[in-house]
Design an enzyme around this catalytic site. Structure first.
Site, PDB file in Angstrom:
ATOM      1  N   LYS A 190       0.826  -1.210   0.000  1.00 28.67           N
ATOM      2  CA  LYS A 190       0.000   0.000   0.000  1.00 28.67           C
ATOM      3  C   LYS A 190       0.870   1.274   0.000  1.00 28.67           C
ATOM      4  CE  LYS A 190      -3.319   2.971   0.943  1.00 28.67           C
ATOM      5  NZ  LYS A 190      -4.228   3.499  -0.031  1.00 28.67           N
ATOM      6  N   LYS A 221       1.364  11.775   5.756  1.00 28.95           N
ATOM      7  CA  LYS A 221       1.734  10.635   6.609  1.00 28.95           C
ATOM      8  C   LYS A 221       2.197   9.451   5.755  1.00 28.95           C
ATOM      9  CE  LYS A 221      -1.302   7.898   7.065  1.00 28.95           C
ATOM     10  NZ  LYS A 221      -2.269   6.859   6.961  1.00 28.95           N
TER      11      LYS A 221
HETATM   12  P1  NAD Z   1     -10.833   9.636   8.909  1.00 26.54           P
HETATM   13  O1  NAD Z   1     -10.082  10.622   9.705  1.00 26.54           O
HETATM   14  O2  NAD Z   1     -12.017  10.050   8.086  1.00 26.54           O
HETATM   15  O3  NAD Z   1     -11.358   8.446   9.910  1.00 26.54           O
HETATM   16  C1  NAD Z   1     -10.660   7.997  11.022  1.00 26.54           C
HETATM   17  C2  NAD Z   1     -11.676   7.644  12.099  1.00 26.54           C
HETATM   18  O4  NAD Z   1     -10.971   7.103  13.230  1.00 26.54           O
HETATM   19  C3  NAD Z   1     -12.462   8.858  12.612  1.00 26.54           C
HETATM   20  O5  NAD Z   1     -13.846   8.562  12.653  1.00 26.54           O
HETATM   21  C4  NAD Z   1     -11.896   9.084  14.029  1.00 26.54           C
HETATM   22  O6  NAD Z   1     -12.834   9.641  14.917  1.00 26.54           O
HETATM   23  C5  NAD Z   1     -11.519   7.663  14.404  1.00 26.54           C
HETATM   24  N1  NAD Z   1     -10.493   7.594  15.449  1.00 26.54           N
HETATM   25  C6  NAD Z   1      -9.328   8.279  15.526  1.00 26.54           C
HETATM   26  N2  NAD Z   1      -8.639   7.925  16.631  1.00 26.54           N
HETATM   27  C7  NAD Z   1      -9.393   6.991  17.270  1.00 26.54           C
HETATM   28  C8  NAD Z   1      -9.221   6.249  18.461  1.00 26.54           C
HETATM   29  N3  NAD Z   1      -8.146   6.408  19.238  1.00 26.54           N
HETATM   30  N4  NAD Z   1     -10.193   5.382  18.828  1.00 26.54           N
HETATM   31  C9  NAD Z   1     -11.307   5.203  18.050  1.00 26.54           C
HETATM   32  N5  NAD Z   1     -11.526   5.898  16.914  1.00 26.54           N
HETATM   33  C10 NAD Z   1     -10.573   6.774  16.523  1.00 26.54           C
HETATM   34  O7  NAD Z   1      -9.756   8.899   8.004  1.00 26.54           O
HETATM   35  P2  NAD Z   1     -10.025   8.023   6.680  1.00 26.54           P
HETATM   36  O8  NAD Z   1      -9.911   8.897   5.489  1.00 26.54           O
HETATM   37  O9  NAD Z   1     -11.245   7.178   6.893  1.00 26.54           O
HETATM   38  O10 NAD Z   1      -8.711   7.097   6.690  1.00 26.54           O
HETATM   39  C11 NAD Z   1      -8.592   5.961   7.533  1.00 26.54           C
HETATM   40  C12 NAD Z   1      -7.358   5.173   7.083  1.00 26.54           C
HETATM   41  O11 NAD Z   1      -7.547   4.719   5.727  1.00 26.54           O
HETATM   42  C13 NAD Z   1      -6.063   6.015   7.089  1.00 26.54           C
HETATM   43  O12 NAD Z   1      -4.996   5.197   7.485  1.00 26.54           O
HETATM   44  C14 NAD Z   1      -5.930   6.449   5.633  1.00 26.54           C
HETATM   45  O13 NAD Z   1      -4.580   6.714   5.295  1.00 26.54           O
HETATM   46  C15 NAD Z   1      -6.475   5.220   4.919  1.00 26.54           C
HETATM   47  N6  NAD Z   1      -7.025   5.482   3.571  1.00 26.54           N
HETATM   48  C16 NAD Z   1      -7.789   6.590   3.316  1.00 26.54           C
HETATM   49  C17 NAD Z   1      -8.310   6.780   2.033  1.00 26.54           C
HETATM   50  C18 NAD Z   1      -9.178   7.980   1.700  1.00 26.54           C
HETATM   51  O14 NAD Z   1      -9.359   8.236   0.502  1.00 26.54           O
HETATM   52  N7  NAD Z   1      -9.706   8.698   2.685  1.00 26.54           N
HETATM   53  C19 NAD Z   1      -8.074   5.828   1.019  1.00 26.54           C
HETATM   54  C20 NAD Z   1      -7.332   4.684   1.326  1.00 26.54           C
HETATM   55  C21 NAD Z   1      -6.815   4.513   2.604  1.00 26.54           C
END
Ligand code: NAD
Length: 315
Positions: free
Chosen positions: A171, A242
């Protein structure tokens, strides 16, 4: 059917958990932002008070968290997944995180008889909602085969990458290539427009060449860059920064020189320092526009752009 736990119901987790629930699994959910759990509770899921509470009620527990810091805290911190997980259960991290971290965490879970997989995803928020998602899986193949039907509930391209950490390495490499390619497109487009070609004409020419098969030319540029609109973010700059940081860190660990990735990282840092952390990650193109003193703007229909790539792939 397994009871499924889900921690982190943000842009990605929300869509993935929605598809798991739609497939009929009983769910237990948790997020520090309680509002994010509401739609799932309305659909019959149970609310858990901590990651340990989730894991104690589930056969499979997923996390989809911002990055390694949150993954470590939720997995092995106070009232973390490890504390509650039952022997024979499976913990799967879907976050884009540090491969070395999941490789360090796995033996701690194994000691308790708990299996671990790393399974980062690719496809964006819309892909998470529509089940148009690649899932890159690392860990024991037998465990992978066991949970594959569950992964298929939210991913249409589930792929076994190898031992624990392999999914995360794949990834990071995927995203690192994407950022480098986007930077090259930003340079080319600003050059072409400043050298006198209309933005849309230039874009139409490029996509008719062999580069046109690359999806990166479509989504981000048509939806955000050409409109000059970077909010709300589909994939935040802070997350992209990140990811590049994790890739260059991994490269140092393995003595791999990465001139382009390091340059992408520097540019992402500059963009962060403009206060753009919560903008869409394509906002790095705005830096290039500023440096080149030119804007690339066009009003292109997103659905038509996507159609072209599927109907005329070799043009
Ligand atoms: P986001 O910030 O929208 O979601 C993260 C969620 O985790 C939030 O709801 C937050 O409240 C929760 N959270 C944070 N700390 C926490 C804790 N200690 N306990 C419980 N809940 C907690 O982020 P996202 O865009 O959904 O991304 C999530 C992961 O997927 C990341 O690692 C990102 O790099 C990866 N990703 C994102 C995308 C994208 O397009 N957004 C695509 C592929 C991969």
């Amino acid at each position: 059917m397994e009871t499924v736990g889900f921690i982190g119901l943000g842009n990605m987790g929300g869509g993935m958990a929605g598809n798991i629930q739609k497939a009929g699994y009983q769910m237990v959910v948790h997020d520090i932002n309680e509002g994010a759990t509401r739609p799932f509770l309305e659909g019959g899921a149970h609310l858990a008070s901590s990651p340990a509470d989730v894991a104690s009620q589930c056969d499979v527990t997923f996390t989809s968290l911002p990055g390694p810091r949150e993954v470590e805290a939720v997995a092995v911190g106070l009232e973390g997944v490890l504390q509650g997980a039952k022997p024979g259960s499976v913990y799967i991290d879907l976050s884009t995180s540090r491969p070395t971290l999941i490789r360090e965490l796995e033996p701690k879970f194994r000691e308790k008889g708990v299996h671990v997989l790393d399974a980062p995803v690719s496809g964006g928020k819309s892909g998470a909602q529509s089940r148009n998602l690649a899932v890159m899986v690392g860990g024991d193949r037998e465990v992978f085969e066991r949970v594959k039907p569950l992964l298929d509930a939210f991913g249409d391209k589930v792929f076994y990458a190898g031992e624990i950490g392999a999914g995360s390495v794949a990834k990071l490499v995927h995203n690192m290539i994407g950022h480098g390619v986007r930077q090259a497109i930003a340079e080319g487009m600003t050059l072409g427009v400043k050298a006198g070609v209309d933005t849309e004409a230039l874009w139409q020419c490029i996509r008719r060449g062999s580069l046109g098969r690359m999806n990166v030319l479509h989504e981000g540029f048509v939806r955000t860059v050409f409109k000059g609109e970077y909010e709300p973010a589909g994939f935040a700059l802070s997350l992209a920064r990140k990811d590049i940081g994790l890739a260059t860190e991994l490269a140092k660990e393995f003595d791999v020189p990465m001139p382009i990735a390091n340059l992408s990282e520097q540019l992402a840092i500059q963009a962060m320092n403009r206060g753009w952390a919560n903008h869409d990650s394509t906002v790095v193109v705005r830096l290039q526009e500023e440096m080149a003193d030119v804007e690339i703007r066009a009003d292109i229909d997103v659905t038509k752009a996507a159609k072209f790539i599927t109907t005329h792939p070799d043009e």
